[in-house]
Design an enzyme around this catalytic site. Sequence first.
Site, PDB file in Angstrom:
ATOM      1  N   HIS A 108      96.305 -44.364 -38.111  1.00  0.00           N
ATOM      2  CA  HIS A 108      94.963 -44.929 -38.221  1.00  0.00           C
ATOM      3  C   HIS A 108      94.796 -45.419 -39.650  1.00  0.00           C
ATOM      4  CE1 HIS A 108      90.720 -45.434 -37.018  1.00  0.00           C
ATOM      5  NE2 HIS A 108      90.503 -45.262 -38.312  1.00  0.00           N
ATOM      6  N   CYS A 109      94.553 -46.712 -39.801  1.00  0.00           N
ATOM      7  CA  CYS A 109      94.518 -47.330 -41.131  1.00  0.00           C
ATOM      8  C   CYS A 109      93.071 -47.527 -41.590  1.00  0.00           C
ATOM      9  CB  CYS A 109      95.245 -48.671 -41.108  1.00  0.00           C
ATOM     10  SG  CYS A 109      95.303 -49.491 -42.720  1.00  0.00           S
ATOM     11  N   PRO A 110      92.650 -46.851 -42.660  1.00  0.00           N
ATOM     12  CA  PRO A 110      91.270 -47.040 -43.142  1.00  0.00           C
ATOM     13  C   PRO A 110      91.050 -48.412 -43.761  1.00  0.00           C
ATOM     14  CG  PRO A 110      92.520 -45.626 -44.641  1.00  0.00           C
ATOM     15  CD  PRO A 110      93.389 -45.851 -43.450  1.00  0.00           C
ATOM     16  N   ASN A 113      90.183 -50.305 -40.777  1.00  0.00           N
ATOM     17  CA  ASN A 113      89.233 -49.572 -39.935  1.00  0.00           C
ATOM     18  C   ASN A 113      89.621 -49.670 -38.463  1.00  0.00           C
ATOM     19  OD1 ASN A 113      86.954 -47.979 -39.449  1.00  0.00           O
ATOM     20  ND2 ASN A 113      85.659 -49.764 -39.063  1.00  0.00           N
ATOM     21  N   ASN A 114      90.906 -49.453 -38.211  1.00  0.00           N
ATOM     22  CA  ASN A 114      91.403 -49.574 -36.852  1.00  0.00           C
ATOM     23  C   ASN A 114      92.686 -48.772 -36.721  1.00  0.00           C
ATOM     24  OD1 ASN A 114      91.551 -50.395 -34.217  1.00  0.00           O
ATOM     25  ND2 ASN A 114      92.102 -52.524 -34.656  1.00  0.00           N
TER      26      ASN A 114
END
Length: 318
Positions: A108-110, A113-114
């Site tokens: 999950h990549c901040p 945001n996805n």
Amino acid sequence: CIVSFVCLVAYHIFFMLFVWSYWKTIFTLPMNPSKEFHLSYSDKESLEREPRGESQQEVLRRAAKDLPIYTRTMSGAIRYCDRCHLVKPDRCHHCSVCDKCILKMDHHCPWVNNCVGFSNYKFFLLFLAYSLLYCLFIAATDLQYFIKFWTNGLPDTQAKFHIMFLFFAAAMFSVSLSSLFGYHCWLVSKNKSTLEVFRAPIFRHRTDKNGFSLGFSKNLRQVFGDEKKYWLLPVFSSLGDGCSFPTCLVNQDPEQASTPGGLNSTSKNENHLFPAKPLRDSQSHLLTDTPSWSETSAKAEKGKVGMSNPALTMENET
């Protein structure tokens, strides 16, 4: 004048591809397991009635008997998500941020945001590539002015501080992006996800960190597809459906009887590749020219001890 025109065109091309891939990475919804992997209402009721242990595993085995499921938990149990109420497909994991199961989840990549997974992993990789090229282009074209700044060759205006900041920002982002992009290129070449690097997938008969690797060319095609004209464009072209994946491991049916010592016996037919159940055409053709294991390697595999047959208690992964 010609050099300036070329630089201007190159800048806008890099910028357009960077924004396009970034947009697709952010707004492409992660793919979730199809309805076939969700438990039916009767199976849910049976699972809730049964005590945790062998009886629950029996319910899950019945639900997963026709599904292309070949990986297990660390204890050897069927991978089940008690929040989504589904049998997890291979390489699928539950994201605690999105609160849903994501097919071939990488992380999950901040920054976007996805969740990065099967549906947008190609876009994420292109986003890293084009953002790196964009930063390198800016640093390269700004370098001559940055040198003039230190040699007092620029007019004494506030613009020279903007030049210095732009060069440092582009150079620092280039360093960080190059390491991240290089890491994900290595993942693609080995057909691994970030989660699989930290926890190797456990197959029916043993753990194998390279179980999904089919060789560099086929690994690359799984992410970018067969049509090379789409490789550099942020359009979806990955092979498969995200629920089942070809693998280099030999076929072994866990439903066959285990040895008295609790160790799974090696399959008699060592030359068959699994998954034994059908894959989609875009996946199965990756295995057509895969050489079968030699007799020597088959004998070496027989000498390896299989994974112990657990007590079959249900273990939920996140």
